[in-house]
Design an enzyme around this catalytic site. Sequence first.
Site, short mmCIF file in Angstrom:
data_model
loop_
_atom_site.label_atom_id
_atom_site.label_comp_id
_atom_site.label_asym_id
_atom_site.label_seq_id
_atom_site.Cartn_x
_atom_site.Cartn_y
_atom_site.Cartn_z
N ASP A 16 63.22 34.95 -37.58
CA ASP A 16 62.33 34.68 -36.46
C ASP A 16 61.58 35.94 -36.03
O ASP A 16 62.10 37.05 -36.15
CB ASP A 16 63.18 34.17 -35.29
CG ASP A 16 62.36 33.62 -34.15
OD1 ASP A 16 61.67 32.62 -34.35
OD2 ASP A 16 62.41 34.20 -33.04
N GLU A 36 59.24 35.01 -40.40
CA GLU A 36 58.20 34.29 -39.66
C GLU A 36 57.22 35.33 -39.12
O GLU A 36 57.55 36.10 -38.22
CB GLU A 36 58.79 33.49 -38.49
CG GLU A 36 57.73 32.69 -37.76
CD GLU A 36 57.80 32.75 -36.24
OE1 GLU A 36 57.08 31.98 -35.59
OE2 GLU A 36 58.55 33.60 -35.70
C1 ABC Z 1 58.64 27.92 -24.46
C2 ABC Z 1 58.00 26.56 -24.19
C3 ABC Z 1 56.50 26.61 -24.40
C4 ABC Z 1 55.93 27.71 -23.55
C5 ABC Z 1 56.61 29.03 -23.88
C6 ABC Z 1 56.11 30.14 -22.99
O1 ABC Z 1 58.01 28.90 -23.69
O2 ABC Z 1 58.56 25.61 -25.11
O3 ABC Z 1 55.96 25.37 -24.06
O4 ABC Z 1 54.55 27.81 -23.83
C7 ABC Z 1 61.29 29.60 -28.65
C8 ABC Z 1 61.29 28.13 -28.37
C9 ABC Z 1 60.02 27.73 -27.64
C10 ABC Z 1 59.81 28.61 -26.42
C11 ABC Z 1 59.82 30.07 -26.87
C12 ABC Z 1 59.62 31.04 -25.72
O5 ABC Z 1 61.07 30.35 -27.48
O6 ABC Z 1 61.36 27.43 -29.61
O7 ABC Z 1 60.10 26.37 -27.25
O8 ABC Z 1 58.56 28.25 -25.82
O9 ABC Z 1 60.64 30.94 -24.81
C13 ABC Z 1 59.16 31.82 -33.00
C14 ABC Z 1 59.87 30.48 -33.18
C15 ABC Z 1 59.79 29.70 -31.91
C16 ABC Z 1 60.62 30.42 -30.86
C17 ABC Z 1 60.40 31.87 -30.85
C18 ABC Z 1 61.11 32.67 -29.87
C19 ABC Z 1 59.72 32.51 -31.84
O10 ABC Z 1 59.40 29.83 -34.32
O11 ABC Z 1 60.25 28.37 -32.02
O12 ABC Z 1 60.25 29.87 -29.58
O13 ABC Z 1 62.38 32.97 -30.46
C20 ABC Z 1 54.57 34.02 -31.06
C21 ABC Z 1 55.56 34.73 -31.99
C22 ABC Z 1 56.27 33.76 -32.90
C23 ABC Z 1 56.93 32.64 -32.08
C24 ABC Z 1 55.81 31.95 -31.30
C25 ABC Z 1 56.33 30.80 -30.46
O14 ABC Z 1 55.19 32.91 -30.43
O15 ABC Z 1 54.86 35.70 -32.74
O16 ABC Z 1 57.28 34.47 -33.59
N1 ABC Z 1 57.69 31.69 -32.92
C26 ABC Z 1 49.29 34.12 -31.64
C27 ABC Z 1 50.13 35.34 -31.91
C28 ABC Z 1 51.51 34.92 -32.39
C29 ABC Z 1 52.15 34.02 -31.35
C30 ABC Z 1 51.23 32.81 -31.16
C31 ABC Z 1 51.80 31.82 -30.14
O17 ABC Z 1 49.95 33.26 -30.73
O18 ABC Z 1 49.52 36.15 -32.88
O19 ABC Z 1 52.32 36.07 -32.57
O20 ABC Z 1 53.44 33.58 -31.82
O21 ABC Z 1 51.94 32.45 -28.92
C32 ABC Z 1 46.09 32.05 -35.35
C33 ABC Z 1 46.10 33.54 -35.13
C34 ABC Z 1 47.45 33.94 -34.59
C35 ABC Z 1 47.75 33.15 -33.31
C36 ABC Z 1 47.65 31.67 -33.61
C37 ABC Z 1 47.95 30.84 -32.36
O22 ABC Z 1 46.36 31.37 -34.13
O23 ABC Z 1 45.86 34.21 -36.35
O24 ABC Z 1 47.46 35.33 -34.30
O25 ABC Z 1 49.09 33.46 -32.91
O26 ABC Z 1 44.83 31.66 -35.83
#
Ligand code: ABC
Length: 552
Positions: free
Chosen positions: A231, A255
């Site tokens: 992750d 990831e």
């Molecule tokens: C919870 C709620 C959500 C709420 C959030 C604030 O809190 O459910 O509704 O919005 C876990 C849980 C989630 C939880 C989070 C936070 O924790 O499963 O339900 O959300 O508490 C991993 C996992 C994911 C997990 C976590 C945390 C990490 O797969 O399930 O979430 O352990 C970032 C991270 C990525 C992470 C993701 C959720 O957030 O890098 O590792 N996933 C941009 C950024 C990314 C970023 C993304 C989303 O936004 O570059 O780094 O991901 O915020 C592309 C661009 C990208 C862009 C995307 C959206 O578009 O090239 O750069 O990503 O075109």
Amino acid sequence: MFATRFSVFSVLLLAVPTALAASATDWRGRAIYQLLTDRFSLSTNQATSCNTTQALYCNGTWNGITNHLDYIQGMGFDSIWISPIVANVEQTTAYGQAYHGYWAQDITSLNPHFGTADDLKALSAALHKRNMYLMVDVVVNHFVSTSSVATSNNANLDFSKLVPFSNSSDFHPYCLITDYNNQTNVEQCWLGDQYLPLVDLNTENPSIVSTMNNWIQGLVKSYGIDGLRIDTAKHVRKDFWPAFAKAAGVFTMGEVLIGDVGYAAPYTEVLDSVLDYPNYYTLTSAFGSQTGNFSALINTVTASQKSYSTPSVVGSFLENHDNPRFQSITQDISLVKNAMTWPFIQDGIPILYQGQEQGFTGGAMPGNREALWPTGFVTSNKPLVTHVTTLNAARKAAAAANSTFLTTPLKFIIQQDPSLLAVSKPPLVALLSNLGSNSTKSSTWVAPGVASANEVLVDVLSCAVVKADGSGGVSVPVVNGLPQVLIPASALAKNGTVCPSVATGSSSGTSGGGKKSGVISIRGGLGFGGMEDGWVVRMLGVVLVGFLAQGW
Ligand code: ABC
Ligand code: CA
């Protein structure tokens, strides 16, 4: 006397650590079923419902998974990726409960909601008995503090319950990530928000680094883990990963959530592989509508073939638990079938997220985290279950027919019609389109030189026969916008499960990708290289140790 020896020996057999130290090569030909432990199967009483909106535990367990491996293996998957296994915060937070497992509190204990250590070991053993692999999701980047009050510095958080790091100095000083163009900010500031900050581990501290490396080594050994999904890999400095991966000693898939191949590629140097997010974005938009753009998809694939260290082991997926399901974008069955085909004909390891095969339509998280058990695990009259089963079988048949299939980079065969996409990955030819099921346009894929002269090919999805011309070219009209996956008839077994009536391949071997493709087969006895052989060698080693221990 013999009885005593035999029982001691049996105990030794049972005590065998089931870790097979599976490498990237061992994983290459596999297909992964991604499941959310809390949402796949209950231990009993599958009638209970699960409301995704509430974001609370719905009580899926490791035992539930063990009880439904037939369902997964029956579709041709030979590995599963499960949710993080460690103990999480118990509170109901601003974003619900930690049913997904990503909010670690104590990484030295298991998440009691999912079962006991024995349950997890039993799952691992049950998988290995079927020659299936276990991939576990692990989080290094962060923990979640027990008190998630809005805060402007980490002094307000209670670190005392975090294990094994219970001092605020074990974590980076509080700052939320604000600038994704600044890598230090991405690595050392915190994910989450003021309502639920994800406490960012100080992965620069050598003693923390060594604790984490020892932890992962122990975890892999204790539970017989064959691979890790790592992750938030981009939120930890790159040079942390090689020693961690080495300590784990198994396949690692990071990831790195990003659309840019140039950003993702360096992570394939420090870990075995990454989830192919750049491809995910262009795949989704290419098939998400009739006006989708194939050139962006072609560009990302071409770029990743040049820059990923080993394109054949990156994770190819259409859906996961973080993004809206494909069927929340379109439910046109032809577009859905085309998009679903892609990860199985692409260079990497295909990953299917639970529920896609049942036609789930959930949107953004948490809506995309539907429980699977209300489906009753029924597979009959489920067109997408059939689709994915055939795709898995076709991929296995192609790999069995050509030993370089998995490592040969796919080639695009340029089409005049911008709604068509043709791919050659010998001996397989994939013919895709985003015309949709209602298109009245007459279109034809033209693919010169993809087969042998006059070779008989079979579209495994319809069992229609396609004959190559004298130069090995094919010209195939599109029917209802559906995809076609062509395989030589000779690569399909006459007594197999894929189009047996038109197959011409011999009945032996794995071609045809029967339902039991995951069952251990000892090919040619103790040969070299295959995972099955490694497993046999280990078992024999254990037998030997058992006998030696008894003074035989
Ligand atoms: C919870 C709620 C959500 C709420 C959030 C604030 O809190 O459910 O509704 O919005 C876990 C849980 C989630 C939880 C989070 C936070 O924790 O499963 O339900 O959300 O508490 C991993 C996992 C994911 C997990 C976590 C945390 C990490 O797969 O399930 O979430 O352990 C970032 C991270 C990525 C992470 C993701 C959720 O957030 O890098 O590792 N996933 C941009 C950024 C990314 C970023 C993304 C989303 O936004 O570059 O780094 O991901 O915020 C592309 C661009 C990208 C862009 C995307 C959206 O578009 O090239 O750069 O990503 O075109
Ligand atoms: Ca970090």
